[in-house]
Design an enzyme around this catalytic site. Structure first.
Site, PDB file in Angstrom:
ATOM      1  N   TRP A  99     -37.432  33.306  67.704  1.00  0.00           N
ATOM      2  CA  TRP A  99     -37.793  33.428  69.227  1.00  0.00           C
ATOM      3  C   TRP A  99     -36.760  33.054  70.153  1.00  0.00           C
ATOM      4  O   TRP A  99     -36.607  33.636  71.212  1.00  0.00           O
ATOM      5  CB  TRP A  99     -38.915  32.399  69.139  1.00  0.00           C
ATOM      6  CG  TRP A  99     -40.034  32.375  68.278  1.00  0.00           C
ATOM      7  CD1 TRP A  99     -40.489  31.915  67.226  1.00  0.00           C
ATOM      8  CD2 TRP A  99     -40.950  33.615  68.405  1.00  0.00           C
ATOM      9  NE1 TRP A  99     -41.422  32.491  66.509  1.00  0.00           N
ATOM     10  CE2 TRP A  99     -41.869  33.559  67.298  1.00  0.00           C
ATOM     11  CE3 TRP A  99     -41.232  34.594  69.367  1.00  0.00           C
ATOM     12  CZ2 TRP A  99     -42.654  34.495  67.176  1.00  0.00           C
ATOM     13  CZ3 TRP A  99     -42.157  35.622  69.109  1.00  0.00           C
ATOM     14  CH2 TRP A  99     -43.098  35.366  67.961  1.00  0.00           C
ATOM     15  N   ASP A 166     -38.248  25.854  75.292  1.00  0.00           N
ATOM     16  CA  ASP A 166     -39.455  26.617  75.051  1.00  0.00           C
ATOM     17  C   ASP A 166     -39.955  25.654  73.867  1.00  0.00           C
ATOM     18  O   ASP A 166     -39.279  25.444  72.719  1.00  0.00           O
ATOM     19  CB  ASP A 166     -38.916  27.944  74.146  1.00  0.00           C
ATOM     20  CG  ASP A 166     -40.223  28.642  73.381  1.00  0.00           C
ATOM     21  OD1 ASP A 166     -41.327  28.011  73.554  1.00  0.00           O
ATOM     22  OD2 ASP A 166     -39.922  29.468  72.907  1.00  0.00           O
ATOM     23  N   LYS A 190     -50.641  26.443  69.906  1.00  0.00           N
ATOM     24  CA  LYS A 190     -50.168  25.618  68.580  1.00  0.00           C
ATOM     25  C   LYS A 190     -50.941  24.248  68.639  1.00  0.00           C
ATOM     26  O   LYS A 190     -51.732  24.088  67.785  1.00  0.00           O
ATOM     27  CB  LYS A 190     -48.818  25.657  68.427  1.00  0.00           C
ATOM     28  CG  LYS A 190     -47.982  26.958  68.728  1.00  0.00           C
ATOM     29  CD  LYS A 190     -48.119  27.821  67.644  1.00  0.00           C
ATOM     30  CE  LYS A 190     -46.806  28.940  67.741  1.00  0.00           C
ATOM     31  NZ  LYS A 190     -47.102  29.846  66.477  1.00  0.00           N
TER      32      LYS A 190
END
Length: 358
Positions: A99, A166, A190
């Site tokens: 990511w 993030d 999540k």
């Protein structure tokens, strides 16, 4: 048979959150109208947005000079929006996995990117530490938890430049000093809500640092000035997010969930380290509390497919590792009960009795 949900995302939500959302789908807040059909301009939904804001601020101790807003989509869209808003000359990124690399790729469309630290030299099995942060950066970007490789920042960095993080996969899982960050963002699927919404927590002065004329929807100022209502927001995921924040406050807040997450992680990591059939894949000090990755130990590699089927037959769902790294991954997000981890540990011990070499 009870299912134990270890999916990496969209991931497990608390039972009462799901039940309340299901009721709201049939009748939202006693209006006689489904949540799926309610106008985002009604007072009832205004109240949802206001309560979500209040709870977010309370649970994370977010200072008054920060704004919270919500966007449709996920963190991958924010990869380029962060750079579009703030990358003028040069930004710094810490590369700790897939990511991070995606965020770096998007940022390079807008200016120079300096990778100030990376763990790619050892297949992303650790978190870089003690690296220098150049003072001429527009911002420094980190990914706090790495879902694919199972590493996590366990301390807030001190940065001489605006720090942007993030936190898609560990938001509200542990205490965070929000004041050390210029911006925190992430996909909600999540620890907060179903897929479809992302959150942004941004220090107000950052809105004066936007470096270019942007399309209306890309500018962060648009969404701050319009309280996430410039266009129709993702009504259902935001409602579920609010219910999740209610649940988190009810059970004792971030300190309590951090305690629970620590207990779950210790239970599973201890078994990985003890059981001769399995081994961990990352440095112990950087092990993620959220995504616990492991593989078969040397000499037992051929048993991996059998263990997956063995675990599946006992109710374990979603423990197959990411396709890029293989092995196994148990995602232990906030709503996962410790009983599920106990069931997985029992499964590993049962498998050990069948196959351990004496």
């Amino acid at each position: 048979m009870k299912k134990h949900n270890f999916y990496a995302g969209p991931s497990i939500l608390a039972d009462e959150v799901i039940e309340n959302a299901a009721k709201a789908i049939l009748d939202f807040n006693g209006t006689g109208v489904s949540l799926l059909s309610i106008s985002h301009r009604t007072k009832d939904f205004d109240d949802v947005m206001a309560e979500a804001d209040k709870l977010f601020r309370e649970l994370l101790a977010i200072p008054d000079n920060y704004k919270i807003f919500y966007l449709g989509g996920g963190a991958s869209t924010l990869f380029y929006e962060v750079a579009a808003n703030f990358l003028g000359k040069k930004a710094g990124y810490v590369n700790t996995g897939v990511w991070s690399k995606k965020a770096i790729k998007e940022a390079r469309r807008y200016g120079e990117v300096e990778v100030v630290a990376s763990s790619e030299d050892r297949d992303f099995t650790y978190i870089p530490k003690g690296f220098a942060i150049p003072s001429d950066l527009d911002y420094l970007h980190i990914t706090t938890n790495n879902t694919i490789y199972g590493t996590e920042f366990h301390e807030d960095l001190t940065s001489p430049v605006p720090l942007i993080a993030d936190m898609s996969s560990d938001i509200l899982s542990r205490p965070v000093d929000v004041s050390k960050y210029a911006m925190i963002y992430g996909g909600a699927q999540k620890n907060l809500a179903p897929a479809g919404v992302s959150f942004v927590i941004i220090r107000e002065d950052m809105l004066d640092k936007i470096v270019r004329d942007l399309p209306t929807m890309v500018s962060f100022r648009t969404h701050v000035d319009n309280n996430s209502m410039f266009n129709t927001p993702p009504v259902f995921p935001i409602y579920v997010l609010m219910e999740t924040l209610r649940w988190l406050k009810k059970i004792g807040g971030v300190d309590e969930i951090f305690r629970r997450n620590g207990a779950k992680a210790k239970l599973l990591y201890d078994e990985i380290d003890r059981n001769p059939l399995f081994r961990g894949t990352v440095e112990m000090e950087d092990r993620s509390l959220m995504n616990i990755c492991f593989v078969m130990a040397e000499g037992y590699e051929e048993l991996a497919p059998e263990f997956l089927e063995f675990a599946k037959a006992r109710g374990m769902v979603g423990i197959k590792g990411h396709r890029l790294v293989g092995g196994f991954r148990a995602s232990c997000y906030n709503a996962l009960p410790i009983e599920s981890v106990q069931a997985l540990v029992g499964c590993m011990q049962e498998f050990e009795k069948l196959h351990a070499k004496r």
